[in-house]
Motif scaffolding. Sequence first.
Motif, PDB file in Angstrom:
ATOM      1  N   TYR A   1      42.529  35.756  35.979  1.00  0.00           N
ATOM      2  CA  TYR A   1      41.186  36.187  36.372  1.00  0.00           C
ATOM      3  C   TYR A   1      40.179  35.180  35.838  1.00  0.00           C
ATOM      4  CZ  TYR A   1      43.366  40.689  37.409  1.00  0.00           C
ATOM      5  OH  TYR A   1      44.173  41.676  37.922  1.00  0.00           O
TER       6      TYR A   1
ATOM      7  N   LEU B   1      35.464  30.512  39.920  1.00  0.00           N
ATOM      8  CA  LEU B   1      36.627  29.734  40.366  1.00  0.00           C
ATOM      9  C   LEU B   1      36.315  28.244  40.318  1.00  0.00           C
ATOM     10  CD1 LEU B   1      37.650  31.933  43.438  1.00  0.00           C
ATOM     11  CD2 LEU B   1      38.818  31.818  41.233  1.00  0.00           C
TER      12      LEU B   1
ATOM     13  N   GLU C   1      42.298  25.612  38.681  1.00  0.00           N
ATOM     14  CA  GLU C   1      43.362  25.810  39.677  1.00  0.00           C
ATOM     15  C   GLU C   1      44.455  24.749  39.520  1.00  0.00           C
ATOM     16  OE1 GLU C   1      43.857  26.391  44.523  1.00  0.00           O
ATOM     17  OE2 GLU C   1      41.955  25.690  43.691  1.00  0.00           O
TER      18      GLU C   1
ATOM     19  N   LYS D   1      43.343  46.751  31.511  1.00  0.00           N
ATOM     20  CA  LYS D   1      44.527  46.242  32.224  1.00  0.00           C
ATOM     21  C   LYS D   1      45.815  46.604  31.489  1.00  0.00           C
ATOM     22  CE  LYS D   1      42.777  44.182  35.831  1.00  0.00           C
ATOM     23  NZ  LYS D   1      43.122  44.647  37.183  1.00  0.00           N
TER      24      LYS D   1
ATOM     25  N   GLN E   1      49.077  36.953  35.900  1.00  0.00           N
ATOM     26  CA  GLN E   1      47.826  37.219  36.619  1.00  0.00           C
ATOM     27  C   GLN E   1      46.700  36.416  35.966  1.00  0.00           C
ATOM     28  OE1 GLN E   1      47.029  41.497  37.359  1.00  0.00           O
ATOM     29  NE2 GLN E   1      49.072  41.873  36.542  1.00  0.00           N
TER      30      GLN E   1
ATOM     31  N   LYS F   1      42.105  35.172  40.664  1.00  0.00           N
ATOM     32  CA  LYS F   1      41.187  36.208  41.129  1.00  0.00           C
ATOM     33  C   LYS F   1      39.833  36.040  40.455  1.00  0.00           C
ATOM     34  CE  LYS F   1      44.844  39.703  41.718  1.00  0.00           C
ATOM     35  NZ  LYS F   1      45.961  39.076  41.008  1.00  0.00           N
ATOM     36  N   LEU F   2      38.778  36.218  41.235  1.00  0.00           N
ATOM     37  CA  LEU F   2      37.420  36.151  40.693  1.00  0.00           C
ATOM     38  C   LEU F   2      37.073  37.513  40.105  1.00  0.00           C
ATOM     39  CD1 LEU F   2      34.812  34.434  40.419  1.00  0.00           C
ATOM     40  CD2 LEU F   2      34.074  35.433  42.595  1.00  0.00           C
ATOM     41  N   GLU F   3      36.637  37.539  38.853  1.00  0.00           N
ATOM     42  CA  GLU F   3      36.263  38.782  38.188  1.00  0.00           C
ATOM     43  C   GLU F   3      35.021  38.536  37.345  1.00  0.00           C
ATOM     44  OE1 GLU F   3      36.470  42.712  37.402  1.00  0.00           O
ATOM     45  OE2 GLU F   3      38.108  41.760  38.501  1.00  0.00           O
TER      46      GLU F   3
ATOM     47  N   ASP G   1      48.148  33.247  41.723  1.00  0.00           N
ATOM     48  CA  ASP G   1      46.976  33.749  42.430  1.00  0.00           C
ATOM     49  C   ASP G   1      45.799  33.841  41.444  1.00  0.00           C
ATOM     50  OD1 ASP G   1      45.377  34.925  44.344  1.00  0.00           O
ATOM     51  OD2 ASP G   1      46.111  36.951  43.933  1.00  0.00           O
TER      52      ASP G   1
END
Length: 276
Positions: free
Chosen positions: A249, A253, A258, A75, A247, A272-274, A270
């Motif tokens: 990840y 989740l 959250e 990244k 960001q 994100k599932l990784e 946001d």
Amino acid sequence: MKKTLQDFSHLKPDQPIGIFDSGVGGLTVAKEIKRLLPNENLIYFGDTKHLPYGDKSREAIIGYCTKITRFLLEKNCKAIVIACNSATANALKEVMEETAGKVPVIDVINPVAEKVAYEIHNNVGVIATKATVNSGLYRKTIRKHNKFIKVDELATPLLVPAIEEGFKNHPITHSIIYNYLSNNKLKNIETLILGCTHYPLLINEIRQYYGNRVRVIDSPGIVANQLRMILDRNQLLNGKNPQPSYQFYLSDLTKNFEKISKKFFGNSIDLKLEVL
């Protein structure tokens, strides 16, 4: 000529900072970095699928950490912050090897231990996960810098699951904190290090237990300052950036992640599932 480990001239100030932890704990570090370095872009990886790291074997922790480090390098991160004490205690060497000196690596134990060692402390207590306590890294590092400090470490494994389940200012956490902090190992301490990045989420309850008798160390603030110093030294601080990007990840989740991430970084983030 071989590039030295400290040559970061190939990096650019506008590259993001990578931060990782087993779950929500590292958000306490990310929050301090955001406060201290408001122009920086951040990428956070929470390995919620494998938490808590504190109960895992050293080999498992190393496996998780090297995969996450690889992900953050992909990244394009200009620095990596290991925002997890269990990860630092068990996998710092392997994370450094994975980065191969390409980016600075900041951990959460060495800056704190060094600061405590050079200040006026005689009896220091550390509460942490089993993996961190078993490594003895806080005691070794503090006493490497100051052999006169007495360091007592206590494993407090129930705190991370309670925090991850969202029990804050709750009779459950009050009971767990009382039972741990009243342990004889911590009887004569003057200073307490919260040796897990989850624990600052309970710092008010911990301070309430002690009143003014014990100084509770703010580890995330120390780590954020160390990061700023390293970036500044290498001319990697981001300049004007009116809209820094954040960001997140996660390997799984979770509602609690959250909730806390939105509290610290705003509702527009946001997740994100990784799965690595």
